[in-house]
Design an enzyme around this catalytic site. Structure first.
Site, PDB file in Angstrom:
ATOM      1  N   THR A 170      -2.443  -4.912  16.148  1.00 35.66           N
ATOM      2  CA  THR A 170      -2.372  -4.361  14.851  1.00 35.66           C
ATOM      3  C   THR A 170      -3.351  -4.573  14.035  1.00 35.66           C
ATOM      4  OG1 THR A 170      -0.707  -6.402  13.977  1.00 35.66           O
ATOM      5  CG2 THR A 170       0.553  -4.889  15.642  1.00 35.66           C
ATOM      6  N   SER A 189       7.664 -15.251  15.245  1.00 34.88           N
ATOM      7  CA  SER A 189       6.584 -15.756  16.322  1.00 34.88           C
ATOM      8  C   SER A 189       7.281 -16.762  17.195  1.00 34.88           C
ATOM      9  CB  SER A 189       5.586 -15.712  15.511  1.00 34.88           C
ATOM     10  OG  SER A 189       4.179 -16.204  16.651  1.00 34.88           O
ATOM     11  N   TYR A 210      -0.083 -21.040   9.469  1.00 33.30           N
ATOM     12  CA  TYR A 210       0.676 -19.817  10.143  1.00 33.30           C
ATOM     13  C   TYR A 210       2.000 -20.415  10.804  1.00 33.30           C
ATOM     14  CZ  TYR A 210       1.702 -15.654  11.885  1.00 33.30           C
ATOM     15  OH  TYR A 210       2.410 -14.834  12.335  1.00 33.30           O
ATOM     16  N   PHE A 252      -3.126  -7.069  12.349  1.00 32.35           N
ATOM     17  CA  PHE A 252      -3.046  -8.767  12.197  1.00 32.35           C
ATOM     18  C   PHE A 252      -3.738  -9.471  11.749  1.00 32.35           C
ATOM     19  CE2 PHE A 252      -2.046 -12.950  14.487  1.00 32.35           C
ATOM     20  CZ  PHE A 252      -1.454 -13.854  13.017  1.00 32.35           C
ATOM     21  N   LEU A 266       0.966 -11.924  21.506  1.00 31.30           N
ATOM     22  CA  LEU A 266      -0.500 -11.124  21.119  1.00 31.30           C
ATOM     23  C   LEU A 266       0.184  -9.982  20.677  1.00 31.30           C
ATOM     24  CD1 LEU A 266      -2.832 -12.832  22.750  1.00 31.30           C
ATOM     25  CD2 LEU A 266      -2.995 -12.656  20.699  1.00 31.30           C
ATOM     26  N   ARG A 302       1.169  -1.240   0.172  1.00 30.93           N
ATOM     27  CA  ARG A 302      -0.066  -0.244   0.077  1.00 30.93           C
ATOM     28  C   ARG A 302       1.088   1.376   0.357  1.00 30.93           C
ATOM     29  NH1 ARG A 302      -3.359  -1.318   4.795  1.00 30.93           N
ATOM     30  NH2 ARG A 302      -1.403  -2.473   5.441  1.00 30.93           N
TER      31      ARG A 302
HETATM   32  P1  NAP Z   1      -0.248  -5.970  10.312  1.00 26.70           P
HETATM   33  O1  NAP Z   1      -0.163  -4.967  11.431  1.00 26.70           O
HETATM   34  O2  NAP Z   1      -0.910  -6.395   9.314  1.00 26.70           O
HETATM   35  O3  NAP Z   1       0.846  -4.863   9.220  1.00 26.70           O
HETATM   36  C1  NAP Z   1       1.629  -6.855   8.647  1.00 26.70           C
HETATM   37  C2  NAP Z   1       2.326  -5.342   7.017  1.00 26.70           C
HETATM   38  O4  NAP Z   1       2.913  -6.626   6.451  1.00 26.70           O
HETATM   39  C3  NAP Z   1       1.164  -4.400   6.477  1.00 26.70           C
HETATM   40  O5  NAP Z   1       2.003  -3.299   6.465  1.00 26.70           O
HETATM   41  C4  NAP Z   1       1.628  -5.278   5.220  1.00 26.70           C
HETATM   42  O6  NAP Z   1       1.417  -3.948   3.927  1.00 26.70           O
HETATM   43  C5  NAP Z   1       3.045  -5.838   5.370  1.00 26.70           C
HETATM   44  N1  NAP Z   1       2.956  -7.173   3.593  1.00 26.70           N
HETATM   45  C6  NAP Z   1       1.139  -8.069   4.524  1.00 26.70           C
HETATM   46  N2  NAP Z   1       0.953  -8.579   2.881  1.00 26.70           N
HETATM   47  C7  NAP Z   1       2.942  -8.262   1.931  1.00 26.70           C
HETATM   48  C8  NAP Z   1       3.544  -8.423   1.268  1.00 26.70           C
HETATM   49  N3  NAP Z   1       2.617  -9.696  -0.399  1.00 26.70           N
HETATM   50  N4  NAP Z   1       4.300  -7.628   0.043  1.00 26.70           N
HETATM   51  C9  NAP Z   1       4.946  -6.275   1.468  1.00 26.70           C
HETATM   52  N5  NAP Z   1       4.156  -6.290   2.174  1.00 26.70           N
HETATM   53  C10 NAP Z   1       3.284  -7.121   2.446  1.00 26.70           C
HETATM   54  O7  NAP Z   1       0.934  -7.233  10.963  1.00 26.70           O
HETATM   55  P2  NAP Z   1       2.125  -7.187  12.418  1.00 26.70           P
HETATM   56  O8  NAP Z   1       1.398  -7.640  13.921  1.00 26.70           O
HETATM   57  O9  NAP Z   1       2.555  -5.959  12.277  1.00 26.70           O
HETATM   58  O10 NAP Z   1       2.496  -8.063  11.505  1.00 26.70           O
HETATM   59  C11 NAP Z   1       4.408  -7.620  11.533  1.00 26.70           C
HETATM   60  C12 NAP Z   1       5.056  -9.348  11.568  1.00 26.70           C
HETATM   61  O11 NAP Z   1       4.615  -9.224  13.058  1.00 26.70           O
HETATM   62  C13 NAP Z   1       4.315  -9.965  10.457  1.00 26.70           C
HETATM   63  O12 NAP Z   1       5.162 -11.120  10.151  1.00 26.70           O
HETATM   64  C14 NAP Z   1       3.979 -11.394  12.022  1.00 26.70           C
HETATM   65  O13 NAP Z   1       3.380 -12.240  10.906  1.00 26.70           O
HETATM   66  C15 NAP Z   1       5.069 -10.778  13.189  1.00 26.70           C
HETATM   67  N6  NAP Z   1       3.877 -11.683  14.208  1.00 26.70           N
HETATM   68  C16 NAP Z   1       2.682 -10.345  14.424  1.00 26.70           C
HETATM   69  C17 NAP Z   1       2.222 -10.658  15.480  1.00 26.70           C
HETATM   70  C18 NAP Z   1       0.741 -10.526  16.309  1.00 26.70           C
HETATM   71  O14 NAP Z   1      -0.051 -10.617  16.934  1.00 26.70           O
HETATM   72  N7  NAP Z   1       0.288  -9.148  15.726  1.00 26.70           N
HETATM   73  C19 NAP Z   1       2.485 -11.985  16.520  1.00 26.70           C
HETATM   74  C20 NAP Z   1       3.946 -12.568  15.746  1.00 26.70           C
HETATM   75  C21 NAP Z   1       4.872 -12.370  14.720  1.00 26.70           C
HETATM   76  P3  NAP Z   1       0.543  -4.465   3.017  1.00 26.70           P
HETATM   77  O15 NAP Z   1      -0.977  -4.432   2.929  1.00 26.70           O
HETATM   78  O16 NAP Z   1       0.258  -2.863   2.512  1.00 26.70           O
HETATM   79  O17 NAP Z   1       1.041  -5.422   1.581  1.00 26.70           O
END
Ligand code: NAP
Length: 256
Positions: free
Chosen positions: A191, A143, A156, A193, A188, A38
């Site tokens: 975001t 994670s 996942y 997510f 957790l 985005r």
């Molecule tokens: P989020 O708020 O949904 O952010 C995810 C980011 O990844 C967004 O900026 C999204 O941007 C980008 N993204 C997704 N698909 C993409 C693609 N094909 N190419 C480029 N960018 C892409 O989630 P978050 O919680 O910050 O997650 C970040 C990381 O932390 C992830 O790897 C997730 O698995 C990990 N994590 C999250 C949690 C949790 O509970 N939130 C826990 C453990 C690990 P666009 O949609 O603009 O592309």
């Protein structure tokens, strides 16, 4: 704390952990390249950083699942941004929460393409430069789903176990090259997510955080900042970070 002008490339900077990391690193004085699909969100973030910290960032809209796009973006960096010191492989997602026998294969492919293949495309494109310079740092967003498996988390969890394995493999293969590899494993974090996992269903998306205080993106960003600001001889291998109300994927203390 490093106040130098090291260049950091953050994937998934349009939301959540990536966005908070961008803000914190900009505040600390890093030069940033910001990617996600985005473009508008990245441009808004870029303006915010310019307004708050007076630093300009490089916005590189990118889908990490598109190998050719990734390679082109790396080749196309302006000369004074081409030396990437730190790569933060943060782009990732969970799609769906189903028993394996009912799982949506399209969801599986999105997760595998983004969380594993996207991370590999970015890493493979930027590591040669780091190896040549004899310095660099790769931070992978794993994670707690990469440490244990929970019901309906199947694919996942498998992708995050792959991230965990790749972080360990990179440290072995890069030994002696002056490149650090850090695996960050949050529990957790509130975001976008969960909204992505439940495909925009806001009611379902709130459920994982019900009756407890989750981590915020900033909490994880601070751990990333800690890892990248250690002296060059120190490599933080692995950081598992949960909310105080979460012991692991199974045990969460809720007030209601
Ligand atoms: P989020 O708020 O949904 O952010 C995810 C980011 O990844 C967004 O900026 C999204 O941007 C980008 N993204 C997704 N698909 C993409 C693609 N094909 N190419 C480029 N960018 C892409 O989630 P978050 O919680 O910050 O997650 C970040 C990381 O932390 C992830 O790897 C997730 O698995 C990990 N994590 C999250 C949690 C949790 O509970 N939130 C826990 C453990 C690990 P666009 O949609 O603009 O592309």
């Amino acid at each position: 704390m490093n106040k130098g002008k090291e260049t950091v490339w953050i994937t998934g900077a349009s939301a959540g952990i990536g966005m908070e990391t961008a803000l914190l690193l900009a505040e600390t004085g890093y030069q940033l390249i910001l990617s996600s699909r985005r473009k508008k969100q990245l441009e808004d973030l870029s303006e915010k950083i310019l307004r708050r910290y007076g630093t300009s960032v490089q916005v590189v809209p990118l889908d990490v699942t598109e190998r050719k796009e990734v390679e082109k973006a790396v080749r196309g960096l302006p000369e004074d941004w081409a030396q990437v010191d730190i790569l933060i492989n943060n782009a990732g997602l969970a799609a769906g929460l189903d028993h394996l026998q009912e799982g949506d294969i399209n969801d599986w492919e999105r997760m595998i393409d983004t969380n594993i293949k996207g991370l590999l495309y970015m890493t493979r494109s930027l590591l040669p430069g780091m190896a040549e310079r004899g310095r660099g740092h790769v931070v992978n967003l794993g994670s707690i789903a990469g440490k244990e498996v929970y019901e309906r988390g199947n694919v996942y969890c498998a992708t995050k176990h792959a991230v965990d394995a790749l972080s360990r493999a990179m440290r072995i293969d890069l030994l002696g090259r002056g490149i650090r590899v850090t695996n960050i494993a949050p529990g957790l974090v509130e975001t976008e997510f969960s909204l992505v996992r439940f495909k925009g269903d806001t009611r379902k998306a709130k459920d994982p955080y019900r009756g407890m205080t989750p981590l915020g993106g900033r909490d994880v960003a601070e751990a990333i900042l800690f890892a990248i600001t250690r002296p060059p001889h120190v490599c933080i291998n692995d950081l598992v970070i949960t909310p105080t109300a979460q012991a692991n994927s199974f045990y969460v203390k809720r007030n209601s």
